[in-house]
Structure formats: C-alpha cells, structure tokens
Motif scaffolding. Sequence first.
Motif, PDB file in Angstrom:
ATOM      1  N   LEU A 158      48.606  27.863  49.025  1.00 35.98           N
ATOM      2  CA  LEU A 158      47.577  27.077  48.337  1.00 35.98           C
ATOM      3  C   LEU A 158      48.182  26.375  47.128  1.00 35.98           C
ATOM      4  O   LEU A 158      49.015  26.930  46.427  1.00 35.98           O
ATOM      5  CB  LEU A 158      46.424  27.982  47.903  1.00 35.98           C
ATOM      6  N   ARG A 159      47.732  25.157  46.887  1.00 32.40           N
ATOM      7  CA  ARG A 159      48.280  24.372  45.776  1.00 32.40           C
ATOM      8  C   ARG A 159      47.174  23.901  44.832  1.00 32.40           C
ATOM      9  O   ARG A 159      47.137  22.758  44.397  1.00 32.40           O
ATOM     10  CB  ARG A 159      49.065  23.163  46.327  1.00 32.40           C
ATOM     11  N   HIS A 160      46.266  24.822  44.527  1.00 35.61           N
ATOM     12  CA  HIS A 160      45.195  24.547  43.564  1.00 35.61           C
ATOM     13  C   HIS A 160      44.799  25.873  42.916  1.00 35.61           C
ATOM     14  O   HIS A 160      45.084  26.949  43.463  1.00 35.61           O
ATOM     15  CB  HIS A 160      43.990  23.906  44.255  1.00 35.61           C
ATOM     16  N   PRO A 161      44.150  25.854  41.761  1.00 36.86           N
ATOM     17  CA  PRO A 161      43.745  27.102  41.107  1.00 36.86           C
ATOM     18  C   PRO A 161      42.698  27.857  41.922  1.00 36.86           C
ATOM     19  O   PRO A 161      41.823  27.244  42.559  1.00 36.86           O
ATOM     20  CB  PRO A 161      43.166  26.634  39.769  1.00 36.86           C
ATOM     21  N   PHE A 162      42.772  29.170  41.895  1.00 35.48           N
ATOM     22  CA  PHE A 162      41.818  30.004  42.623  1.00 35.48           C
ATOM     23  C   PHE A 162      41.825  31.404  42.035  1.00 35.48           C
ATOM     24  O   PHE A 162      42.748  31.790  41.305  1.00 35.48           O
ATOM     25  CB  PHE A 162      42.155  30.061  44.124  1.00 35.48           C
ATOM     26  N   PHE A 163      40.782  32.151  42.365  1.00 35.67           N
ATOM     27  CA  PHE A 163      40.734  33.573  42.022  1.00 35.67           C
ATOM     28  C   PHE A 163      41.117  34.350  43.267  1.00 35.67           C
ATOM     29  O   PHE A 163      40.651  34.042  44.373  1.00 35.67           O
ATOM     30  CB  PHE A 163      39.339  33.986  41.561  1.00 35.67           C
ATOM     31  N   ALA A 164      41.964  35.355  43.120  1.00 35.24           N
ATOM     32  CA  ALA A 164      42.398  36.142  44.270  1.00 35.24           C
ATOM     33  C   ALA A 164      42.399  37.622  43.942  1.00 35.24           C
ATOM     34  O   ALA A 164      42.655  38.019  42.797  1.00 35.24           O
ATOM     35  CB  ALA A 164      43.787  35.713  44.717  1.00 35.24           C
ATOM     36  N   LYS A 165      42.103  38.435  44.946  1.00 37.69           N
ATOM     37  CA  LYS A 165      42.153  39.886  44.809  1.00 37.69           C
ATOM     38  C   LYS A 165      42.303  40.504  46.186  1.00 37.69           C
ATOM     39  O   LYS A 165      41.889  39.929  47.190  1.00 37.69           O
ATOM     40  CB  LYS A 165      40.890  40.430  44.144  1.00 37.69           C
ATOM     41  N   PRO A 166      42.886  41.698  46.260  1.00 35.32           N
ATOM     42  CA  PRO A 166      42.851  42.459  47.513  1.00 35.32           C
ATOM     43  C   PRO A 166      41.402  42.863  47.792  1.00 35.32           C
ATOM     44  O   PRO A 166      40.639  43.103  46.851  1.00 35.32           O
ATOM     45  CB  PRO A 166      43.724  43.678  47.224  1.00 35.32           C
ATOM     46  N   PRO A 167      40.981  42.929  49.043  1.00 32.33           N
ATOM     47  CA  PRO A 167      39.577  43.248  49.325  1.00 32.33           C
ATOM     48  C   PRO A 167      39.119  44.588  48.755  1.00 32.33           C
ATOM     49  O   PRO A 167      38.002  44.704  48.263  1.00 32.33           O
ATOM     50  CB  PRO A 167      39.517  43.260  50.857  1.00 32.33           C
ATOM     51  N   SER A 168      39.973  45.620  48.820  1.00 27.50           N
ATOM     52  CA  SER A 168      39.488  46.934  48.405  1.00 27.50           C
ATOM     53  C   SER A 168      40.542  47.833  47.782  1.00 27.50           C
ATOM     54  O   SER A 168      40.263  48.989  47.497  1.00 27.50           O
ATOM     55  CB  SER A 168      38.889  47.668  49.620  1.00 27.50           C
ATOM     56  N   ASP A 169      41.739  47.332  47.564  1.00 25.31           N
ATOM     57  CA  ASP A 169      42.768  48.216  47.045  1.00 25.31           C
ATOM     58  C   ASP A 169      43.407  47.632  45.791  1.00 25.31           C
ATOM     59  O   ASP A 169      42.876  46.712  45.179  1.00 25.31           O
ATOM     60  CB  ASP A 169      43.825  48.514  48.116  1.00 25.31           C
ATOM     61  N   LYS A 170      44.561  48.174  45.410  1.00 23.66           N
ATOM     62  CA  LYS A 170      45.228  47.781  44.180  1.00 23.66           C
ATOM     63  C   LYS A 170      46.620  47.230  44.451  1.00 23.66           C
ATOM     64  O   LYS A 170      47.531  47.389  43.648  1.00 23.66           O
ATOM     65  CB  LYS A 170      45.341  48.995  43.235  1.00 23.66           C
ATOM     66  N   SER A 171      46.810  46.565  45.592  1.00 25.51           N
ATOM     67  CA  SER A 171      48.155  46.119  45.951  1.00 25.51           C
ATOM     68  C   SER A 171      48.689  45.051  45.010  1.00 25.51           C
ATOM     69  O   SER A 171      49.903  44.885  44.884  1.00 25.51           O
ATOM     70  CB  SER A 171      48.192  45.620  47.401  1.00 25.51           C
ATOM     71  N   PHE A 172      47.814  44.296  44.354  1.00 24.54           N
ATOM     72  CA  PHE A 172      48.240  43.396  43.281  1.00 24.54           C
ATOM     73  C   PHE A 172      47.052  43.151  42.366  1.00 24.54           C
ATOM     74  O   PHE A 172      45.896  43.336  42.765  1.00 24.54           O
ATOM     75  CB  PHE A 172      48.826  42.078  43.835  1.00 24.54           C
ATOM     76  N   PRO A 173      47.282  42.729  41.121  1.00 21.94           N
ATOM     77  CA  PRO A 173      46.183  42.574  40.161  1.00 21.94           C
ATOM     78  C   PRO A 173      45.281  41.403  40.526  1.00 21.94           C
ATOM     79  O   PRO A 173      45.767  40.307  40.833  1.00 21.94           O
ATOM     80  CB  PRO A 173      46.898  42.309  38.828  1.00 21.94           C
ATOM     81  N   PRO A 174      43.956  41.595  40.511  1.00 27.75           N
ATOM     82  CA  PRO A 174      43.057  40.466  40.707  1.00 27.75           C
ATOM     83  C   PRO A 174      43.135  39.522  39.508  1.00 27.75           C
ATOM     84  O   PRO A 174      43.404  39.949  38.382  1.00 27.75           O
ATOM     85  CB  PRO A 174      41.677  41.119  40.808  1.00 27.75           C
ATOM     86  N   GLY A 175      42.927  38.245  39.765  1.00 29.35           N
ATOM     87  CA  GLY A 175      42.965  37.304  38.650  1.00 29.35           C
ATOM     88  C   GLY A 175      42.961  35.866  39.121  1.00 29.35           C
ATOM     89  O   GLY A 175      42.926  35.572  40.322  1.00 29.35           O
ATOM     90  N   VAL A 176      42.965  34.966  38.155  1.00 31.02           N
ATOM     91  CA  VAL A 176      43.018  33.528  38.431  1.00 31.02           C
ATOM     92  C   VAL A 176      44.479  33.109  38.507  1.00 31.02           C
ATOM     93  O   VAL A 176      45.285  33.450  37.632  1.00 31.02           O
ATOM     94  CB  VAL A 176      42.291  32.729  37.322  1.00 31.02           C
ATOM     95  N   TYR A 177      44.822  32.390  39.554  1.00 29.64           N
ATOM     96  CA  TYR A 177      46.189  31.909  39.764  1.00 29.64           C
ATOM     97  C   TYR A 177      46.160  30.387  39.878  1.00 29.64           C
ATOM     98  O   TYR A 177      45.294  29.830  40.568  1.00 29.64           O
ATOM     99  CB  TYR A 177      46.796  32.539  41.021  1.00 29.64           C
ATOM    100  N   THR A 178      47.097  29.737  39.210  1.00 29.12           N
ATOM    101  CA  THR A 178      47.108  28.270  39.207  1.00 29.12           C
ATOM    102  C   THR A 178      47.461  27.691  40.567  1.00 29.12           C
ATOM    103  O   THR A 178      47.030  26.593  40.901  1.00 29.12           O
ATOM    104  CB  THR A 178      48.097  27.743  38.150  1.00 29.12           C
ATOM    105  N   ASP A 179      48.251  28.423  41.355  1.00 33.00           N
ATOM    106  CA  ASP A 179      48.528  28.049  42.740  1.00 33.00           C
ATOM    107  C   ASP A 179      49.107  29.263  43.450  1.00 33.00           C
ATOM    108  O   ASP A 179      49.366  30.307  42.836  1.00 33.00           O
ATOM    109  CB  ASP A 179      49.474  26.846  42.833  1.00 33.00           C
ATOM    110  N   GLY A 180      49.301  29.132  44.766  1.00 26.39           N
ATOM    111  CA  GLY A 180      49.733  30.266  45.559  1.00 26.39           C
ATOM    112  C   GLY A 180      51.092  30.809  45.200  1.00 26.39           C
ATOM    113  O   GLY A 180      51.373  31.990  45.443  1.00 26.39           O
TER     114      GLY A 180
END
Length: 268
Positions: free
Chosen positions: A100-122
Amino acid sequence: MSTPAPVLLISAQRTSTALLLAGAAARRGLETAVLTGPDTVRALTGRAVHWYGGPHLADRITEPLHLGLLEPPDDWLALLPRQLTLRTVKLMTHAEASRLRHPFFAKPPSDKSFPPGVYTDGERLPPAAPQTPVLVSGIVSFAAEYRLFLLDGALAAATRYAVHGRLDPAPLHEDPYAPAVRAFAARLPGLAPLPGAAAVDVGLLNDGHWAVVEANMPWFAHSYAAEPDDVLDVVRRAAGPYDRVPDGDRRFLRPAAGAPGHAPSDRP
C-alpha cells in the motif's frame, strides 16, 4: 468422592487483570493455578480448567487440558456493516498491506504480532511473515473508547479505557456517555455475529458518532475498570472445557495448533 473445584489457569506473567480475576475466582470457589510448565498441565489434566492468558501459551495447553477457546473470526471487523464501523476495513495479508502506498491504520486481527497504529505507507509496517493477517482501515479519531464484555448478546461488564487516544480507565457508570454506550451495545448482537462470550471495543468518534473499534478474545483482554466478577463470567464461558461449548459457538472455536491456517499468535 466430591468433584474437584474448577480451576482458573493464568500465565506466569501475572497482569493486573489476571490478579483481579484470581480474586473473583476465589470469591466464586474456584481454584487459581499459575502455568509454570508441563508439570502444571499434568497436575490439571482431567480437571475443569478455564484459561486467562495469551494465545501462544493457549495453543500449548488446549489439547492436553481439552479447552474450548472462543474467538471472533479474523475477518469479523471487515465484514461488519458500514453503519457499525463508519470506515473502510479490509482483511489482507502482510505482503499485500506492505504494497500500500497511502496512509492507513493497521493491526493484527487478534494478537500482538506487531503494534497497531497509523502507518504512512506499507513500507513502514513492522516485519512479519508474508501471510500474517492484517486488518487495514481508514484513519479515524476516537474521543473516547470503551470495552464491552458480552455474554449471550447481553452486556455483562464494561469499562472506559481511553480518552482521545490516551489510557484513561473508568467504570462505565462513572462515564457521562454510559447510556449511549449501552444503547450501542444493544445494537451489536443483531448486526454482528459473535461468540456467546466476546469482548468488543467501541468508540465515540470526534464527530459524535459511535463505531466499533475491534473485537477481542475475552481470555486475552484487559478488564481495565470493569467489574472483575462479571468479567470472570465472560472469560469462563469463552475459555473453558471443550465439551461444554454450546453448539452455536463451535464455529467460533480457535483452531487447534497445527491445524490448516493456524499459526502461533503471540510471543511466549
């Protein structure tokens, strides 16, 4: 010979919620045990055990202790009606999200494999296996966020946990938006298929509308300022003996470790 008391099994990493639930368990006549290794599992084999702790450890004990662990499907949030999310939500792999090449919020569906947060791109996503599931959504701002512990569609316990993105727990009855939270909670069962025991986060957007934040496994969710005795009811239903899982909840069972499509979800 009397039947042994049910057991609340918690991980050795004793969180504040685990300690609160242990206190509630004692008041209910349950024993509490700490998972320290294989000896703990052997000692509890054949007992009615309820689990509170992370998914990775749960995967190691589910089979020997015959646990039935309920969890929302990974795509639960993505399949909700737009009227409940008020934003675009998609489930994709980490490899797809990385492109992805645009800002988005991302998180794992139910675990802690990486920190949820806003990312400027993929390219900014933390490393993970290519097939790791990722929920990607539009960016919204919540004025306040609440955790709902639901039992058979009814609100069993609830707590505020954040205000303007900062941790700020408070009992629901002390929050000025309590009536609105309860009203929104009452809408969920009819619009969002859930296990009989679930933890769902909802929030008040800055524009004054209510939306679902995410769903969680009750047996791996902080209780914050919710009433521990009521939270324990939800945890016991969501993580207990396999043979006591109602037929209607079996589609929400966590796959056994090693099953197709299953991967460990948290770090030991």
